[in-house]
Enzyme design. Structure first.
Site, short mmCIF file in Angstrom:
data_model
loop_
_atom_site.label_atom_id
_atom_site.label_comp_id
_atom_site.label_asym_id
_atom_site.label_seq_id
_atom_site.Cartn_x
_atom_site.Cartn_y
_atom_site.Cartn_z
CB SER A 48 41.12 2.56 -28.50
OG SER A 48 41.42 3.18 -27.65
CB THR A 69 39.04 -1.96 -28.10
OG1 THR A 69 38.49 -1.78 -29.50
CG2 THR A 69 40.48 -1.72 -28.42
CG ASP A 149 20.50 -0.61 -23.85
OD1 ASP A 149 20.69 -0.57 -24.97
OD2 ASP A 149 21.57 -1.12 -22.95
NE ARG A 215 35.88 4.08 -27.17
CZ ARG A 215 36.16 2.86 -26.53
NH1 ARG A 215 36.23 2.82 -25.40
NH2 ARG A 215 37.10 1.90 -27.07
CG ASP A 239 39.11 4.98 -17.15
OD1 ASP A 239 40.16 4.92 -16.80
OD2 ASP A 239 38.41 4.74 -17.65
CD GLU A 244 40.49 8.35 -23.65
OE1 GLU A 244 41.35 7.69 -24.38
OE2 GLU A 244 39.89 9.31 -23.13
CG HIS A 261 40.54 4.92 -22.27
ND1 HIS A 261 40.21 5.78 -23.32
CD2 HIS A 261 39.99 3.59 -22.09
CE1 HIS A 261 39.54 5.38 -24.18
NE2 HIS A 261 39.36 4.05 -23.66
N GLY A 264 39.47 -0.65 -17.58
CA GLY A 264 38.98 -2.20 -18.05
C GLY A 264 40.24 -2.75 -18.38
CE1 TYR A 265 43.38 -0.03 -21.24
CE2 TYR A 265 45.75 0.60 -20.47
CZ TYR A 265 44.80 0.48 -20.97
OH TYR A 265 45.66 1.28 -22.29
#
Length: 398
Positions: A48, A69, A149, A215, A239, A244, A261, A264-265
């Site tokens: 990203s 990503t 949504d 984001r 996060d 950034e 960020h 998702g790691y």
């Protein structure tokens, strides 16, 4: 036959071994990838932090772009489409990891504030790959789940629409907790840039909590500072951040949990991302995939988690299990370390943010662990619901 030339962000796990089956791979820091570096390159693989647009690709022979990503807001998809450049993302690769991060955040908050999650309502904005998994795990934790949504709501037809699970955003704003899982978009009927601006933030239930792992710019960070300072919101967990890696140091001091960020790691999420863009590249080249990720999966030293029998409180018991796999407070502490002291500059803080991401030790996902609790203990069903195995399960060790 001329060998395919590939430039890849060096922080994409296993990208060298995977894409070496397709061509010659050159690894670079993502922020150092420039048009000059792509003058003779056929394939580009990014994360990203690399903006992929005309400024980067014009005049280069790049014909395939893969981003490891789930989001693609750093890709100018209109330009790529117009130039007939094939592109692929790893949508959904880290959805489970982000959902587990949310579990860790919710349990941390519950323990710190002595909250009973079963008494609370959570609103999920964006119910795609990530949001749908968050909904399942939040329900397992006992929360009442509300969904928003608009694109998915519009796709419902007939009886589906009459029984739609989706609520308009104003109704969702009355939840005790709101968590964001949308892409970042700047145009169209569902644009999400500053979706949570000051007006929306002030329409949230007084004293509620906001979580953003989507984001950074989905939330107006300046407005968030204002509503945290005057206590309209009781807390925020972030996060992702605007600008950034030069994030707002004042905002960091105001939030309950701050991470760089990395929601998702997980190892599994990162492995899936590489696998997904590799397979997309193989389809583009009309080649059969040859890379096997199995040999790269590390052994887990302590897959059995023994809970302290003296911890009887439900939230604390669940939090202890989660902390064995992922200590969210430790990530918060590490980020804040780079923002302490009068000598820290915005530049050094940005380098610290990037360094934490670069050096991050990928956590393993819950399903790799078995919790040694009695199968009829109330916590057992919850632990299964958020992804753990429980002692005695048929799938244990499988």
């Amino acid at each position: 036959m001329t060998m395919l030339k590939i430039v890849a962000d060096k922080n994409i796990p296993f990208v060298q071994s995977a894409f070496a089956t397709l061509g010659e791979v050159r690894l670079m820091p993502g922020r150092d990838i420039t048009a000059a570096a792509l003058r003779d390159v056929d394939m580009l693989l990014v994360r990203s932090i690399t903006e992929v647009n005309a400024a980067l690709l014009a005049g280069t022979p790049v014909k395939f772009v893969g981003t490891a990503t789930i989001g693609m807001d750093h890709l100018d998809c209109d330009y790529l489409h117009h130039q007939k450049i094939t592109y692929a993302s790893a949508a959904g690769c880290n959805a489970n990891a982000v959902a587990e991060y949310i579990c860790a955040a919710l349990l941390f908050c519950a323990v710190q504030r002595n909250l009973t999650l079963a008494n609370l309502t959570i609103g999920i904005v964006g119910v795609g790959n990530v949001g749908s998994k968050v909904a399942v795990k939040a329900a397992a934790l006992g929360l009442r789940v509300l969904l928003n949504d608009p694109p998915r709501a519009r796709r419902l037809t007939g009886a589906e629409r009459e029984q739609s699970p989706f609520l308009p955003l104003p109704e969702l704003l009355q939840a005790d907790l709101i968590t964001l899982h949308t892409p970042l978009t700047h145009s169209g009927p569902d644009a999400t840039f500053h979706l949570f601006d000051e007006n929306t933030l002030r329409r949230m239930k007084p004293g509620s909590l906001l979580i953003n792992t989507a984001r950074g710019a989905v939330v107006d960070n300046a407005a968030l500072k204002a509503v945290l300072r005057d206590k309209h919101l009781s807390a925020a967990i972030l996060d992702v951040w605007e600008n950034e890696p030069q994030i707002d140091a004042e905002l960091l001091q105001l939030v309950m949990l701050a991470t760089p960020h990395i929601a998702g790691y997980s190892f599994e999420g990162k492995m899936r991302a590489t696998q997904m863009i590799y397979e997309a590249a193989c389809r583009f080249l009309e080649m059969k995939p040859q890379w096997d990720a199995t040999p790269f999966i590390p052994h887990i030293d302590q897959p059995i988690i023994l809970l302290d029998k003296n911890i009887l409180d439900g939230n604390r018991r669940l939090n202890e299990a989660v902390r064995h796999t992922y200590d969210i407070a430790a990530d918060d502490y590490r980020l804040r370390q780079g923002f302490t002291g009068s000598q820290t500059s915005a530049a050094s803080q940005g380098r610290w943010f990037d360094r934490l991401r670069h050096d991050y030790v990928y956590r393993r996902e819950f399903n790799n662990y078995t919790i040694n609790v009695s199968g009829d203990e109330p916590a057992a069903a919850v632990l299964r619901g958020i992804g753990f195995k429980v002692n005695g399960d048929a799938s244990e060790g499988g």
